[in-house]
Design a protein around this motif. Structure first.
Motif, PDB file in Angstrom:
ATOM      1  N   GLU A   1      21.301 -74.978 -38.991  1.00  0.00           N
ATOM      2  CA  GLU A   1      22.050 -74.599 -40.191  1.00  0.00           C
ATOM      3  C   GLU A   1      21.999 -73.096 -40.447  1.00  0.00           C
TER       4      GLU A   1
ATOM      5  N   HIS B   1      25.211 -71.506 -42.271  1.00  0.00           N
ATOM      6  CA  HIS B   1      25.224 -71.798 -43.707  1.00  0.00           C
ATOM      7  C   HIS B   1      24.231 -70.887 -44.443  1.00  0.00           C
ATOM      8  N   THR B   2      23.061 -70.709 -43.864  1.00  0.00           N
ATOM      9  CA  THR B   2      22.044 -69.855 -44.475  1.00  0.00           C
ATOM     10  C   THR B   2      22.497 -68.401 -44.491  1.00  0.00           C
TER      11      THR B   2
ATOM     12  N   TYR C   1      25.593 -67.412 -44.598  1.00  0.00           N
ATOM     13  CA  TYR C   1      26.649 -67.342 -45.606  1.00  0.00           C
ATOM     14  C   TYR C   1      26.047 -67.152 -47.006  1.00  0.00           C
ATOM     15  N   LEU C   2      25.001 -67.896 -47.293  1.00  0.00           N
ATOM     16  CA  LEU C   2      24.383 -67.824 -48.618  1.00  0.00           C
ATOM     17  C   LEU C   2      23.506 -66.592 -48.817  1.00  0.00           C
ATOM     18  N   HIS C   3      22.833 -66.125 -47.758  1.00  0.00           N
ATOM     19  CA  HIS C   3      21.807 -65.099 -47.920  1.00  0.00           C
ATOM     20  C   HIS C   3      21.970 -63.900 -46.989  1.00  0.00           C
TER      21      HIS C   3
ATOM     22  N   GLN D   1      23.552 -61.009 -47.128  1.00  0.00           N
ATOM     23  CA  GLN D   1      23.318 -59.694 -47.726  1.00  0.00           C
ATOM     24  C   GLN D   1      21.836 -59.489 -48.020  1.00  0.00           C
ATOM     25  N   ARG D   2      21.146 -60.531 -48.428  1.00  0.00           N
ATOM     26  CA  ARG D   2      19.703 -60.428 -48.687  1.00  0.00           C
ATOM     27  C   ARG D   2      18.926 -60.154 -47.400  1.00  0.00           C
TER      28      ARG D   2
ATOM     29  N   TYR E   1      26.786 -63.818 -37.632  1.00  0.00           N
ATOM     30  CA  TYR E   1      27.652 -64.986 -37.742  1.00  0.00           C
ATOM     31  C   TYR E   1      28.031 -65.482 -36.344  1.00  0.00           C
TER      32      TYR E   1
END
Length: 131
Positions: free
Chosen positions: A47, A50-51, A53-55, A57-58, A114
């Motif tokens: 995954e 997905h991770t 995508y969510l994080h 920038q962090r 990505y």
């Protein structure tokens, strides 16, 4: 320095620490620890996209220490921390960002990972669907 370090595992640990402690605080904070653990758990489940995508920038902020751009070496160090082989990282770098890539911004970082994570997740999913 390398003569003092006894094994490759110690080099890996120091490299990981150096990359995650980009602000040179002398410690790895909870946020950095959480993000690294989250990504390793996502890799274990296929995954990573997905991770990212969510994080994403962090992740970039974690290894850039608040800078707007990072070096190619820091980009690749992040991939080594996650467990990708050097030849895969370099091959992807040339395909996506070109041979003369010296500095990378957050958009390039997310695009690069990505592509890498997509390949990994697809391989993970196809392997686990056969078992």
């Amino acid at each position: 320095m390398l003569s003092v370090i006894g094994s490759v595992d110690e080099i890996y640990i120091l490299d990981t620490y150096d990359t995650i402690d980009a602000k040179c605080n002398g410690y790895i904070g909870f946020k950095e620890f959480y993000l690294l653990t989250l990504l390793l758990a996502a890799k274990d489940q296929g995954e990573t996209v997905h991770t990212l995508y969510l994080h994403g920038q962090r992740f970039f902020d974690m290894i850039s220490a608040g800078q707007e751009i990072i070096s190619e070496e820091r980009l690749l160090k992040f991939g080594r921390i996650v467990g990708f082989k050097e030849e895969i990282l370099l091959d992807n770098l040339v395909k996506l960002l070109g041979k003369d890539c010296m500095m990378v911004n957050s958009e390039d970082f997310i695009t690069y990972y990505y592509s890498l994570f997509s390949q990994y997740d697809q391989t993970y999913q196809s392997y686990n669907s056969k078992t």
